[in-house]
Design a protein around this motif. Structure first.
Motif, short mmCIF file in Angstrom:
data_model
loop_
_atom_site.label_atom_id
_atom_site.label_comp_id
_atom_site.label_asym_id
_atom_site.label_seq_id
_atom_site.Cartn_x
_atom_site.Cartn_y
_atom_site.Cartn_z
N THR B 260 36.29 43.69 34.51
CA THR B 260 37.67 43.31 34.20
C THR B 260 38.33 44.36 33.32
N PHE B 289 35.24 37.79 43.24
CA PHE B 289 36.67 38.03 43.37
C PHE B 289 37.51 37.02 42.57
N ASP B 290 37.16 35.74 42.65
CA ASP B 290 37.95 34.74 41.93
C ASP B 290 37.82 34.94 40.42
N ARG B 293 39.86 38.07 39.38
CA ARG B 293 41.30 37.79 39.38
C ARG B 293 41.71 37.02 38.14
N GLU B 297 44.00 38.61 35.01
CA GLU B 297 45.29 38.01 34.68
C GLU B 297 45.33 37.62 33.20
N LEU B 305 49.77 43.27 38.58
CA LEU B 305 48.37 43.09 38.94
C LEU B 305 48.11 43.53 40.38
N VAL B 307 46.27 43.43 44.06
CA VAL B 307 45.55 42.51 44.92
C VAL B 307 44.09 42.95 44.93
N LEU B 308 43.17 42.02 44.81
CA LEU B 308 41.74 42.35 44.90
C LEU B 308 41.25 41.91 46.27
#
Lengths: 330, 330
Positions: B260, B289-290, B293, B297, B305, B307-308
């Motif tokens: 992150t 991924f979740d 994200r 954030e 941000l 997109v992953l």
């Protein structure tokens, strides 16, 4: 946040009652006459550049204030400044205008997306300025324009891939890739708001941003918080550190570590040939540059280290960048 | 270090005695027939792409070993592999070769600058391969070629400004700017070797590199060091974390925090539209991924941000990128 960092208490110009006349800037070279404006939260720098690229009537005047969005009062002020410049130099007929502003800027669309200290959101500044001034307007982000000026005329001119950092009240940055500013819709270059630690809270709402730890503004604030003594700007904190003040030394060292970590990230990911550092803190000279070089080298391994060079255009890089952008329209 | 990360114990192909045949890859589309080689420290992937862009004879064979510099044995092996492919498909006459390798790669000069696991320093691989194969050779870095393939045919195809991260044994990366790979003489994109903490020591000689904390290899190593138990790869550590194993949960969470922080840095400085994540760890799906994200954030404020998105070309992106590069020569 996100504004062009200003000086840190080391005035390099004289103030007078009609705004502040500024020292002569590097000339642009030959080209069309243009008007240039560098709008900040506190001051507007303005000048008329002639066919030799010499700045005429260069001065700094207060940015007009307003409740909320300052778009309208600023556009009106640009009109007044332009009229004054043209009246004072009737033989120099500008062909275009360069306008640069802080914050998140969508240069392609001509829109000031956001600037906390100017109150606008999605303000169509380019078209408004063009309508008021009756000339085509080149619109850009202040630090990206400054980095462009450093690339064309200043410390970054030998480097196609470079990062420009302006360290003052805040920390702003710009990325040059292949000799061109890399913008990402206005969101690139926010090196001051890249996180490098878990704290402290930053004015932008995130935490541990480089700016909150290592800007000139942060150095002064952190020293005041640690000791109760208000220093005379960041240069005073650095001087106290050199004189053996332990609190000052700790704060300055942690700021250097934070800057080093940020430069190390940039080096690993972008491998710029040069990092050009301007703003008030860059006047610390060897205390900044020599320390950063040594710490960066110790922090990395196989990476290609960038040359660390001082910005050369001083506080006028944004204005010169605006003029260069205006010339591109002619 | 600096090599293409390989899988983390999740085989997606069958092994046989003549090397490993690989699953069919996405076709390139119509174009000249080309040979493609993706040379890694352990395996060489090879294929002949026909006029439809279909991969023929796609397989993985062991990279030959040698004391020190493996340039000579690898070039010779490429010759043998090419001869076999051409003999098996006599109607498909390749017009060019794509060759991609790990490490620090100067693609413009055709030189493998450095690759710790292949032993070379400033090896003129492009010219040597061209001489051995009798064809023009397109030469590139494996992960940059993979990112190019993801941009042209895979997860990054909708994004001009993107970062591709391959998280496996190590962590490799590539930066796309304006739809083109940004190389900086081969030094850009070393996201795995960007420092994010003060420790641990990294194999590259620096400390606190992202790869040393958050790669699939690091997850397994760190779990073993913490518990004395050797996990069945990173996926096992993640599964143990989900099942309530506190040591596994702590390690996985700290890896996510490190990823992150690195993504937050990328977002602030480059503001890519997308970050495309491949490699073995990307198969963790939502667990990766979740979480990334949500943490990204929470870590940032005004930033745009990215997109992953998962990489789409699986382990063959490098080979496809090599073929695309070869096509550019025809």
């Amino acid at each position: 946040m996100m504004s062009t960092p200003e000086g840190v208490g080391i005035p390099d110009v004289e103030r007078d009652t009609t705004g502040e006349k500024l020292a002569a800037v590097r000339t642009l070279g030959a080209g069309a006459p243009v008007l240039a404006f560098d709008v900040g939260g506190t001051d507007i720098k303005s000048a008329l550049f002639d066919v030799n690229g010499t700045a005429l009537g260069l001065r700094r005047t207060p940015t007009p204030t307003a409740e909320g969005d300052r778009t309208a009062v600023i556009i009106e002020r640009l009109g007044v400044l332009a009229t004054e410049l043209r009246a004072a130099h009737p033989d120099v007929v500008p062909q275009a205008v360069g306008l640069v502003v802080p914050g998140i800027v969508d240069a392609d669309a001509g829109i000031g997306v956001f600037a906390s200290n100017l109150g606008w959101h999605d303000s169509p500044l380019r078209d408004l300025a063009s309508a008021r001034l009756g000339l085509p307007v080149a619109f850009d982000h202040d630090v990206r324009a400054a980095s462009w000026a450093e690339h064309r005329l200043g410390g970054a001119r030998d480097y196609a891939d470079a990062v420009v950092l302006v360290i003052g009240t805040g920390i702003a940055g710009a990325v040059l890739v292949g000799g061109k500013p890399y913008t990402a819709g206005g969101y690139a270059g926010e090196i001051g708001h890249s996180p490098i630690a878990d704290g402290p809270e930053c004015a932008c709402g995130a935490r541990g941003c480089l700016e909150a730890v290592a800007s000139a503004g942060a150095l002064a604030r952190r020293y005041r918080e640690a000791t109760g003594v208000t220093p005379d700007g960041a240069k005073d904190v650095i001087a106290r550190a050199a004189a053996g003040d332990q609190a000052a030394a700790d704060i300055w060292s942690s700021a250097l570590d934070a800057l080093t970590l940020s430069l190390a990230q940039l080096t690993a990911v972008l491998a710029p040939q040069a990092v050009v550092i301007g703003g008030g803190l860059s006047r610390a000279g060897g205390a900044l540059f020599d320390e950063l070089r040594a710490r960066l080298e110790a922090r990395l391994s196989f990476h290609r280290l960038p040359v660390l060079v001082p910005a050369e255009l001083s506080g006028n890089a944004g204005l010169i960048g605006a003029a260069l952008r205006a010339r591109e329209l002619t």
